[in-house]
Design an enzyme around this catalytic site. Structure first.
Site, PDB file in Angstrom:
ATOM      1  CD  GLU A 196      -4.808  -8.079   1.878  1.00  0.00           C
ATOM      2  OE1 GLU A 196      -5.664  -7.303   2.314  1.00  0.00           O
ATOM      3  OE2 GLU A 196      -3.586  -7.876   1.984  1.00  0.00           O
TER       4      GLU A 196
ATOM      5  CD  GLU B 140      -2.824  -1.178   2.454  1.00  0.00           C
ATOM      6  OE1 GLU B 140      -2.662  -0.336   3.349  1.00  0.00           O
ATOM      7  OE2 GLU B 140      -3.739  -2.026   2.460  1.00  0.00           O
TER       8      GLU B 140
HETATM    9  C1  XIL Z   1      -6.682  -6.090   8.195  1.00  0.00           C
HETATM   10  C2  XIL Z   1      -6.997  -7.179   9.210  1.00  0.00           C
HETATM   11  O1  XIL Z   1      -7.796  -8.157   8.600  1.00  0.00           O
HETATM   12  C3  XIL Z   1      -7.707  -6.562  10.401  1.00  0.00           C
HETATM   13  O2  XIL Z   1      -7.886  -7.537  11.404  1.00  0.00           O
HETATM   14  C4  XIL Z   1      -6.875  -5.405  10.968  1.00  0.00           C
HETATM   15  O3  XIL Z   1      -7.587  -4.770  12.005  1.00  0.00           O
HETATM   16  C5  XIL Z   1      -6.569  -4.403   9.874  1.00  0.00           C
HETATM   17  O4  XIL Z   1      -5.924  -5.072   8.808  1.00  0.00           O
HETATM   18  N1  XIL Z   1      -5.115  -4.647   3.587  1.00  0.00           N
HETATM   19  C6  XIL Z   1      -4.153  -5.455   4.115  1.00  0.00           C
HETATM   20  C7  XIL Z   1      -4.472  -6.296   5.285  1.00  0.00           C
HETATM   21  O5  XIL Z   1      -3.069  -5.568   3.530  1.00  0.00           O
HETATM   22  O6  XIL Z   1      -3.335  -6.490   6.086  1.00  0.00           O
HETATM   23  C8  XIL Z   1      -5.583  -5.714   6.101  1.00  0.00           C
HETATM   24  O7  XIL Z   1      -5.925  -6.641   7.149  1.00  0.00           O
HETATM   25  C9  XIL Z   1      -6.765  -5.432   5.215  1.00  0.00           C
HETATM   26  C10 XIL Z   1      -6.401  -4.412   4.169  1.00  0.00           C
END
Ligand code: XIL
Length: 666
Positions: A467, A345
């Site tokens: 994801e 990111e």
């Molecule tokens: C999220 C987790 O799932 C949550 O539990 C935490 O509070 C915040 O992060 N992008 C990413 C992930 O790369 O690491 C994130 O995961 C979601 C967005």
């Protein structure tokens, strides 16, 4: 009629075996869905016995007694008085009475002396002796509040497992505290396995959290569908891996603050599971603006010191990445760490780097990496170091969300082209946190997503969908599940069409209730572990291997004739980052440009009565300060109260539940 208290055992490990066979009772979880379960414990406190409850230990000043000042039925309740700070309260230990790997529901009634502002929470100590906390639900309002049945479970590696009530400092009354053993839920074995469906195309995997490990049906779903790849949901991120005390101790001892000290204790249960079950692991993530403590970028690892120079940060970064890989390979030589999100990111939607700043200074969008380096020039060395220290076979990815939006997409393509020329990147991670919304207004459209796949494929790098989840409107029930199914089908068809460039398809979670965006039900399985229409839509029409249903007496095969080992065609018929509203001021729920107790009140009122006190769209985005991304919860109100009480600073927002809890214990 009140249930009689029965079968409490003061302590002892023989308890579980005995109480499980105790008194079978049919019990309704709530009026709509009837969950049947055996009542294991039921306390109405009428007999005056409160010996199964304690305060939270340590400095907890709570005094527990039986009271006839308030009760729901009968005339008595458990009174917790003398609470000097909000984490004080009544606790009930689970692991000395109940079985690991079994799901229980806990329900109760709770009341504050003047106003009820309670949080029901869970705590345990892991194998390394670290205590972890998790808020389960908030109960706010006048008079008695009902704790609807909350599911809890624990693994055999956890000790000191407690549920407890906390919040505020008022006296608290508890009544009708009931523990039931949840009915053993079975997963559907007669549906195709996602891993099998895409066996010849790409790995299929999921994100996993330590909590999942104690749920048998969740892990059965992982085993059946997602055994191709596991990503730790949070436990391998910088804030989980960097060990502040050890960093400081090393600095004090050597005078050198460029050798960060790390620990994989948070990830241990997950990695142990992957090792035992031979599941490949995606490493997520090394270099990220979020979930990375500011002290990592400061002189002497001290929050109050100056930022380090970019030269010093480069040395820290190299030593961090080196230690990260070396330690992983040392601890888990047999795990296939096949992929790593080196940088996460780093680009904004308009194609520029993030703004410089502390993580907590104004929402989570600012980057301390940019603060120290002035721009995104930290990306290239991060990949260089990762290439230098990653184990053989570990491919290196740049990972991002909104990766299909033009400005960001172009920036990623340009960056990746340069890194590819240097031979230090292997692929692009498309997070794919998508929004179905109501269907026709889905963001992104399937065609925009498909276009992004075209562009990333043209780079000649690997792609992983890292994801995937796709939300429907908050609390909309099943209303949009068909639209969600159609959207998932479009997205997975697009992925499938690019399968020659794609090596993994990873969902961000297993069942809707366990998702980081739970209220928006973004996943393929529901809270009852049943496949949703979205599941069927993505397997429909694909070649699926025969499905074997296990049965002690016979083997039934569906999808093909018994005894034939041919594969047949399936007969199945049937806002991560909302680009529009972004945070204006973290914590400013009522949008008056300041953070005050009124924001906490606005959140509590909105949670209590959506119709009358709903937050504005901007307010709701601002209010989501604890575990941001999980929607507005009572924990967000607690965080704002914690600012007022001086436990944390506004600049600490957004904050994780864990960090908030530990700040409130100081
Ligand atoms: C999220 C987790 O799932 C949550 O539990 C935490 O509070 C915040 O992060 N992008 C990413 C992930 O790369 O690491 C994130 O995961 C979601 C967005």
């Amino acid at each position: 009629m009140k249930k009689k208290t029965f079968n409490r055992l003061a302590s002892g490990t023989l308890a579980a075996a005995m109480i499980l066979s105790a008194v079978p009772t049919v019990w309704a979880a709530d009026s709509d869905e009837t969950a049947t379960g055996k009542v294991i414990y039921s306390f109405d406190f009428e007999d005056g016995d409160i010996s199964a409850f304690t305060n939270r230990g340590g400095n907890d000043t709570t005094v527990l007694s039986v009271s006839d000042e308030a009760s729901v039925s009968g005339s008595k309740s458990l009174l917790a008085s003398g609470r000097s700070t909000s984490w004080n309260g009544p606790a009930f230990q689970l692991d000395d009475k109940l079985e690991p790997y079994t799901e229980y529901y806990i329900s109760a009634k709770v009341k504050g002396k003047y106003y009820t502002d309670a949080t029901f929470s869970f705590q345990y100590t892991n194998a390394d002796g670290e205590t972890k906390y998790q808020n389960l639900t908030n109960l706010n309002g006048n008079d008695w509040q009902t704790l609807e049945p909350v599911k809890v479970s624990f693994t055999d590696e956890m000790t000191g497992v407690y549920v407890y009530f906390e919040g505020g400092t008022d006296d608290m009354f508890i009544d009708d505290f009931v523990v039931t053993e949840a009915p053993a839920m079975e997963i559907e074995q007669d549906i195709p396995s996602l891993a099998d469906v895409f066996e010849n195309d790409f790995k299929v995997g999921t994100a996993l959290t330590p909590n999942d490990l104690s749920s048998k049906p969740t892990m059965a779903l992982v085993e059946k569908h997602f055994s191709g790849s596991i990503t730790a949901g949070n436990e391998m991120k910088p804030d989980a891996v960097l060990n502040k005390e050890a960093c400081k101790a090393y600095f004090e001892e050597t005078g050198d603050d460029t050798v960060p000290q790390i620990s994989f204790s948070a990830a241990k249960p997950l990695l142990d599971y992957c090792q035992r079950n031979n599941i490949p692991v995606r490493i997520h993530t090394l270099v990220w603006h979020s979930q990375t403590p500011d002290w990592f970028f400061k002189e002497g690892y001290d929050d109050n010191s100056e930022w380090v120079s970019s030269e010093k940060m480069l040395v820290r970064m190299e030593n961090y990445i080196k230690a990260y890989f070396e330690e992983l390979v040392k601890l888990y030589p047999d795990i296939d760490f096949y992929a790593c999100d080196v940088v996460n990111e780093a680009w904004m939607e308009n194609g520029s780097p993030r703004e410089a700043g502390e993580q907590g200074s104004s929402g989570s969008a600012k980057s301390a990496w940019v603060q120290v380096f002035g721009d995104n020039s930290f990306i290239e060395p991060a990949f260089e170091f990762a290439r230098k220290y990653a184990p053989d076979g570990c491919k290196l990815y740049y990972n991002d969300y909104n990766e299909y939006m033009d400005g960001k997409l172009n920036a990623i393509v340009e960056m990746a082209t340069a890194l590819k020329e240097k031979g230090i990147i292997d692929g692009i991670g498309m997070q794919s946190h998508l929004d179905v919304r109501t269907g026709s207004d889905a963001f992104p459209s399937v065609s925009a997503y498909n276009k992004a796949l075209d562009k990333y494929s043209a780079l000649g790098l690997d792609i992983q969908v890292t994801e995937l989840d796709a939300t429907v409107p908050k609390d909309s029930g099943e209303q949009y599940f068909d639209a969600q199914a159609e959207y998932y089908k479009g997205i997975v068809d697009a992925i499938y069409a690019h399968k020659d460039s794609i090596s993994a398809l990873v969902l961000w979670g297993i069942t809707d209730d366990g998702s980081w965006r739970a209220a928006q039900q973004p996943l393929l399985f529901d809270a009852e572990y049943k496949a949703k229409p979205a599941f069927y839509s993505i397997v429909e029409g694909r070649e699926v291997p025969p499905v074997t249903t296990e049965n002690p007496n016979e083997t039934t095969t569906t999808g093909s004739e018994p005894d034939k080992s041919t594969t047949t065609t399936s007969t199945v018929t049937t806002d991560n980052t909302n680009p529009i509203v972004s945070v204006s001021l973290m914590g400013d729920a009522n949008c008056d440009d300041k953070i005050t107790i009124a924001d906490a009140t606005a959140i509590i009122q909105a949670l209590g009565n959506q119709d009358e006190y709903a937050l504005s769209e901007q307010g709701a985005v601002n209010a989501d300060v604890v575990d941001s991304g999980d929607g507005v919860t009572g924990a967000d109100a607690n965080a704002i109260q914690a600012i007022e009480a001086g436990f944390i600073k506004a600049s600490d927002l957004p904050i994780t539940k864990e960090a908030l809890d530990s700040a409130m214990k100081k």
